[in-house]
Design a protein around this motif. Sequence first.
Motif, short mmCIF file in Angstrom:
data_model
loop_
_atom_site.label_atom_id
_atom_site.label_comp_id
_atom_site.label_asym_id
_atom_site.label_seq_id
_atom_site.Cartn_x
_atom_site.Cartn_y
_atom_site.Cartn_z
N GLU A 181 -86.75 26.09 41.15
CA GLU A 181 -87.43 26.02 42.44
C GLU A 181 -88.88 25.58 42.27
N ALA A 239 -82.48 28.19 43.22
CA ALA A 239 -83.37 28.97 44.07
C ALA A 239 -83.98 30.15 43.31
N MET A 263 -82.68 22.67 48.19
CA MET A 263 -83.56 23.65 48.82
C MET A 263 -83.80 23.27 50.28
N ALA A 276 -86.48 32.01 48.53
CA ALA A 276 -86.15 30.67 49.00
C ALA A 276 -84.81 30.63 49.72
N GLY A 323 -80.50 25.70 48.11
CA GLY A 323 -80.42 25.56 46.67
C GLY A 323 -79.19 26.23 46.08
#
Length: 368
Positions: A170, A194, A258, A274, A277
């Motif tokens: 990420e 992520a 993402m 996040a 992803g």
Amino acid sequence: PVDPARFNGIVIVEWLNVSTGYPLDVDWGMAHEAILREGYAYVGVNVQKVGIQGVQKLTTYGDRYAAGSIPDDDISYDILSQTGQALRDQYALLLGGLKPNKLIASGHSQSAMRLITYTNAIQPIDKVFDGIFIHGRSNSGSKMASADNMPSLAAIRSDTNVPVFLLQSEMDVAFQGGTSRQIDTDRIRHWEVAGSAHADQYLLDNIGEVSTREVGWTPPECGSPYNAMPFYMAQIAAYDHLKNWMLQGTPPPVAPRMQRDWLGSIKKDANGNALGGLRLPEIDVPIAKYGHANFTTGSLAFLDLFACVAGGNTSYFTASKLKSLYPSHADYVAKYKAAADAALAKGYIRPADYSNALKRAQNAAVPQ
């Protein structure tokens, strides 16, 4: 492998990372459990000037490399090709008689930048490798030669003659957003994990144990704990997919990218983690917020600064928050297992790492 019967026929050739002034085996550090467990052969190759200069400074092994000379990085691409060809032609000498079936060129960060250039410009001509693994790349490749200029954004060419696997944390795609423009094809696969960092706790621990033991380096104390997302599980799965891609022609699964807002920033959920992803169970059943920002609290040496900045951070949830998310330990384990089951079914983790992950969840003090 000591036992030739355990050799799976795949040799991972890592372009050792020299960003710290010494050659570091990053991909070995991340995937060594699977390399040993699943019968790969591994070769770390130092192809850059600063790397050979770094090992020559070491009191433990300096004499071994005293006669080595790499005049500049312009010849690094040819050194890699010649290394790969030597492994095919001289396997009796270099691999103890293990005859390679397929060769993977692998590299992280600065090495990944150079592998982008190698993939686009050298591999189509030399045709030495059967697959390429690029880990933690930036937007651009590296120069072909000292006087050359490269475009500000370099994608993998769509007519690549071998499978290319790109694996990004990420942190990588947050700071190098152009990398997310890479298109998946029948020869190119791009995963974004992520909650992960460029150089996390697992990697730094293993580099401390293996790569730099001769210079006595250990990961420094930073303002926050290092990122604890087990990115290495996705890397191990990626190697396995690349192996099957080369041997059987089966492309790896496609993973979501993402999620981004209108400014291009990565979207976050209510826990600060996040969205989108490739999702490991730790991101879907969190016990912490997994982030990027960190800083050194002591030494300003470059390697220490790099470790803290690249290592990301983990902000563990309070006991009360854990209790609100997981009323009982059994509830946490059940939710974690469901997420792990999904990751295994999608091909994001390998069975051995799935089993180990379930054991970690069972042993975790959640809730406190």
